[in-house]
Design a protein around this motif. Structure first.
Motif, PDB file in Angstrom:
ATOM      1  N   PHE A 114       0.867  -1.192   0.000  1.00  0.00           N
ATOM      2  CA  PHE A 114       0.000   0.000   0.000  1.00  0.00           C
ATOM      3  C   PHE A 114       0.898   1.234   0.000  1.00  0.00           C
ATOM      4  O   PHE A 114       1.706   1.401   0.916  1.00  0.00           O
ATOM      5  CB  PHE A 114      -0.903   0.002   1.227  1.00  0.00           C
ATOM      6  N   GLY A 115       0.792   2.065  -0.999  1.00  0.00           N
ATOM      7  CA  GLY A 115       1.561   3.303  -1.039  1.00  0.00           C
ATOM      8  C   GLY A 115       2.997   3.067  -1.469  1.00  0.00           C
ATOM      9  O   GLY A 115       3.389   1.966  -1.856  1.00  0.00           O
ATOM     10  N   ASP A 116       3.810   4.119  -1.422  1.00  0.00           N
ATOM     11  CA  ASP A 116       5.161   4.056  -1.959  1.00  0.00           C
ATOM     12  C   ASP A 116       6.236   4.335  -0.923  1.00  0.00           C
ATOM     13  O   ASP A 116       7.362   4.625  -1.252  1.00  0.00           O
ATOM     14  CB  ASP A 116       5.307   5.100  -3.092  1.00  0.00           C
ATOM     15  N   GLY A 117       5.886   4.260   0.312  1.00  0.00           N
ATOM     16  CA  GLY A 117       6.839   4.642   1.360  1.00  0.00           C
ATOM     17  C   GLY A 117       8.021   3.715   1.437  1.00  0.00           C
ATOM     18  O   GLY A 117       8.145   2.769   0.659  1.00  0.00           O
ATOM     19  N   PRO A 118       8.925   3.996   2.338  1.00  0.00           N
ATOM     20  CA  PRO A 118      10.066   3.094   2.549  1.00  0.00           C
ATOM     21  C   PRO A 118       9.606   1.773   3.169  1.00  0.00           C
ATOM     22  O   PRO A 118       8.535   1.701   3.758  1.00  0.00           O
ATOM     23  CB  PRO A 118      10.953   3.880   3.510  1.00  0.00           C
ATOM     24  N   VAL A 119      10.446   0.745   2.983  1.00  0.00           N
ATOM     25  CA  VAL A 119      10.104  -0.580   3.501  1.00  0.00           C
ATOM     26  C   VAL A 119      10.632  -0.704   4.926  1.00  0.00           C
ATOM     27  O   VAL A 119      11.820  -0.907   5.150  1.00  0.00           O
ATOM     28  CB  VAL A 119      10.697  -1.671   2.599  1.00  0.00           C
ATOM     29  N   HIS A 120       9.740  -0.525   5.894  1.00  0.00           N
ATOM     30  CA  HIS A 120      10.140  -0.762   7.283  1.00  0.00           C
ATOM     31  C   HIS A 120      10.030  -2.245   7.569  1.00  0.00           C
ATOM     32  O   HIS A 120       9.508  -3.009   6.772  1.00  0.00           O
ATOM     33  CB  HIS A 120       9.219   0.007   8.235  1.00  0.00           C
ATOM     34  N   TRP A 121      10.497  -2.668   8.744  1.00  0.00           N
ATOM     35  CA  TRP A 121      10.445  -4.107   9.039  1.00  0.00           C
ATOM     36  C   TRP A 121       9.000  -4.593   9.144  1.00  0.00           C
ATOM     37  O   TRP A 121       8.718  -5.752   8.904  1.00  0.00           O
ATOM     38  CB  TRP A 121      11.242  -4.450  10.300  1.00  0.00           C
TER      39      TRP A 121
END
Lengths: 250, 182
Positions: free
Chosen positions: A25-32
């Motif tokens: 969902f969305g384009d944000g950074p990949v957090h854990w």
């Protein structure tokens, strides 16, 4: 890779793009904790396993339904493998080995669906599986056998002079185990998927597209085999390592 | 574990066109995410398997092998029963055959006895008839002899008379009888 984009007469090769982890969902950074495409396909694998092994066996039928007999066959296959390789006392680790096998098997096969994502092609995933097995088995070996577990490296029936040398080799091979264990799985799956993508890239060229499509078909057939075999190999090696931990004497 | 250096777009492992830079497998930004979700997936599978699926399948398999064992035992029992029934049937057959033989022999003996009696009766009747016939023949023969004697006597008497002699009956009779014996 970006520079290659316009070379070779408009052919576009991005065989590794399929392994990119994207947020769902969305384009944000990949957090854990981010829900990604990897998460989605792992979840589908879990749901498929639940579908076969929980919904499929819901009837608890003496004469099984199709889905139930698939579940029973896999159960019997892995149970027998654990029992044959590790012996009677290894049977209590059967659920763990079953978990590993099912995750790898279902992830491998689901990854063969077009547009899917293959978690087992990622080193991060297989390394956790491989090193997890390694650490668990090593701890188990010392807990069950104490210092006698080190007898695994000491070939008592070899000539006395060779024993230290063999011990060194054995220790090295022992520590290489998790590396080969995890890279074997990831490498096989990744290579197959990448090769399919390369053939797919050639398919854009009218002249060679029949050959390329034939190639995709052939590699796909091979990958169907590889998906099952790699799950099997991973599992039986886990059983072998487990056997070493339970019975370290050669 | 977000990288501080990246723009708003994805991460350092992806170029501006959305393609992978190097191997996505080695991109450090994505590793924690995969490990976390892998562990979640494995734990989920483990709990579903060990709590629900494996005990259930194990129970079903045990139940099935129990059922099969029972069925085999029942089949064995039925088979034994069938064998028993067959033995009984054969025994009955043998008995019946022996009985039939006995009855046949008895009937034969009875018939033989009756036949013997009848034969004896018939023989006796035949003998009686024969005797009767013989008697009649003897009588006829005797009658004939007597007639011949009478005729001879009468003839003799007449002959004697014709030749001018006279003889009494006694003498003639004696003479004729003597002649006839001779």
């Amino acid at each position: 890779m970006a520079t290659e984009e316009h070379s070779e007469g408009g052919l576009v090769f991005h065989p590794l793009d399929q392994f990119i982890v994207k947020p769902l969902f969305g384009d944000g950074p990949v957090h854990w904790y981010t829900v990604t495409n990897a998460t989605l396909w792992m979840a589908i694998a879990v749901l498929a396993i639940v579908g076969v092994f929980v919904l499929g066996t819901r009837g608890r039928a003496i004469v099984p339904s199709k889905l139930q007999s698939i579940g029973e066959m896999i159960y019997g296959f892995i149970y027998k493998m654990v029992e044959d390789v590790t012996g009677k006392d290894g049977v209590k680790y059967f659920p763990y080995i079953m978990t590993l096998f099912l995750f790898i098997l279902f992830a491998n096969y689901l990854a063969l669906l077009p547009m899917s994502y293959s978690p087992t092609s990622m080193i991060a995933v297989t390394a956790i599986l491989g090193f997890g097995v390694f650490i668990a088995v090593t701890i188990l070996g010392f807990v069950k056998n104490g210092a006698a577990f080190l007898g695994l490296f000491w070939m008592s029936d070899a000539p006395a002079i060779l024993r230290p040398i063999i011990a060194v080799i054995e220790v090295i091979s022992y520590f290489v185990r998790p590396v080969s264990h995890s890279i074997r799985l990831a490498g096989n799956i990744m290579a197959g998927h990448a090769v399919i993508k390369v053939f797919a890239g050639f398919a854009a060229l009218t002249l060679v597209s029949p050959v390329a499509i034939l190639g995709i078909t052939a590699i796909y057939g091979l990958e169907v085999l590889v998906a099952g075999i790699q799950a099997y190999v991973f599992t039986i090696l886990t059983c072998v390592y487990l056997k070493d931990a339970l019975h370290p004497a050669h | 574990m977000a990288t501080e250096t990246n723009d708003t777009v994805a991460s350092a492992c992806v170029d501006a066109g959305g393609s992978a830079l190097g191997m996505p497998q080695l991109c450090a930004d994505w590793i924690p995410n995969q490990i976390f979700w892998l562990l979640v997936a494995l734990v989920a599978i483990y709990f579903v398997m060990s709590r629900i699926a494996l005990p259930r399948i194990g129970a079903v398999l045990a139940e099935r092998s129990g059922t099969i064992t029972n069925d085999i035992a029942a089949a064995e029992e039925l088979k034994n029963k069938a064998a028993e029934a067959e033995t009984a049937y054969e025994k009955a057959l043998v008995d019946a055959r022996a009985e039939a033989h006995k009855i046949v022999a008895e009937a034969k003996a009875e018939i033989q006895a009756e036949l013997d009696v009848e034969l004896q009766k018939a023989d006796a009747q035949i003998a009686a008839k024969t005797a009767e016939s013989e008697a009649a023949i003897a009588e006829i023969r005797a009658g004939a002899v007597k007639s011949v004697t009478d005729v001879a006597k009468a003839t003799t008497k007449e002959l004697v008379a014709a030749m001018g002699g006279s003889a009494d009956a006694k003498t003639i009779t004696a003479a004729v009888s003597a002649r006839m014996k001779g």
